[in-house]
Design a protein around this motif. Sequence first.
Motif, PDB file in Angstrom:
ATOM      1  N   TYR A 233     -25.986 -50.178  23.506  1.00 15.61           N
ATOM      2  CA  TYR A 233     -24.537 -50.017  23.581  1.00 15.61           C
ATOM      3  C   TYR A 233     -24.172 -48.657  23.010  1.00 15.61           C
ATOM      4  N   ASN A 234     -23.195 -47.997  23.633  1.00 19.35           N
ATOM      5  CA  ASN A 234     -22.699 -46.724  23.096  1.00 19.35           C
ATOM      6  C   ASN A 234     -21.491 -46.989  22.219  1.00 19.35           C
ATOM      7  N   ASP A 235     -21.633 -46.847  20.922  1.00 20.62           N
ATOM      8  CA  ASP A 235     -20.536 -47.220  20.023  1.00 20.62           C
ATOM      9  C   ASP A 235     -19.668 -46.013  19.672  1.00 20.62           C
ATOM     10  N   ASN A 236     -18.369 -46.256  19.584  1.00 16.80           N
ATOM     11  CA  ASN A 236     -17.419 -45.244  19.145  1.00 16.80           C
ATOM     12  C   ASN A 236     -16.452 -45.925  18.181  1.00 16.80           C
ATOM     13  N   TRP A 237     -16.462 -45.486  16.921  1.00 16.53           N
ATOM     14  CA  TRP A 237     -15.714 -46.191  15.877  1.00 16.53           C
ATOM     15  C   TRP A 237     -14.369 -45.540  15.570  1.00 16.53           C
ATOM     16  N   ASP A 238     -14.039 -44.472  16.309  1.00 15.68           N
ATOM     17  CA  ASP A 238     -12.773 -43.781  16.041  1.00 15.68           C
ATOM     18  C   ASP A 238     -11.586 -44.705  16.286  1.00 15.68           C
ATOM     19  N   GLY A 239     -10.694 -44.746  15.310  1.00 10.68           N
ATOM     20  CA  GLY A 239      -9.429 -45.456  15.519  1.00 10.68           C
ATOM     21  C   GLY A 239      -9.510 -46.965  15.501  1.00 10.68           C
ATOM     22  N   ILE A 240     -10.680 -47.533  15.133  1.00  9.26           N
ATOM     23  CA  ILE A 240     -10.706 -49.013  15.094  1.00  9.26           C
ATOM     24  C   ILE A 240     -10.892 -49.536  13.661  1.00  9.26           C
ATOM     25  N   GLU A 241     -10.373 -48.733  12.710  1.00  9.11           N
ATOM     26  CA  GLU A 241     -10.469 -49.118  11.296  1.00  9.11           C
ATOM     27  C   GLU A 241      -9.862 -50.500  11.053  1.00  9.11           C
TER      28      GLU A 241
END
Length: 261
Positions: A233-241
Amino acid sequence: MSNMTNEQIPKEAWNALRIAKNVLGSKLIGVYLYGSSVNGGLRINSDVDVLAVVNQRLSKTTRKKLTERLMTISGKIGNEEGMRYLEFIVINEKDNVPRQYPPRNELVYGEWLRSEFEKGQIPKPTFDPDLAIVLAQAREYSISLFGPELSTILDPIPITDIQKAIKETLPELIDGMEGDERNVLLTLARMWHTMSESIISPKDVAAQWAIPRLPKQQAKVLDIARKAYLGEYNDNWDGIEAEVMPLVNHIREKIESLFNS
């Protein structure tokens, strides 16, 4: 203990061994491969974890030379050449036998420190609670690249030391979460698993254990971290705090409740 053929040992580990022998010479007692290489298998973003044991403290000159050489064989973060990140720890046997808490390292090399090394900063020896967890892992699951088996050199690390280390490193781990969300979430899952079951397992295994014990939405978030760690999976954690923090707080509370039991 793990049985691996020489071909299965990552090239970064052989390169680290060559540099350790070259720079440390007669100070070197043993060099060990541990971590996911020998326990569960390397994942797509796994570091290659190597521990060296020496018989005396290292001078600043030796630590500088070792760091400079390791920088040439460890992959920079995000490198395109397929070079893995190296984590290389040196301990002095005399500082750690008989066992003490917190244990003391002579040197830690890791890619998260590269910008400091590039400025000429040389890692200093430190007393490090987290090293208790590393040594417990390495003592149980490692292979000797050079020297006697690690379990014949190091005393067993009692579970109380590991629990103490988790307690002391937990706040710092959470404080350093920004930009390192996946690793922090998986490390929290592993801490919870260790506190509950008294074992240290690979991060994805700990996450697998934790997921059914979490509320549904939080389980989803941890599963994203687990899948990304496995390269699925390609994870992107920006903005999901807003989704991450309830999971962090939930696991922290679970861990803290186990400190007191």
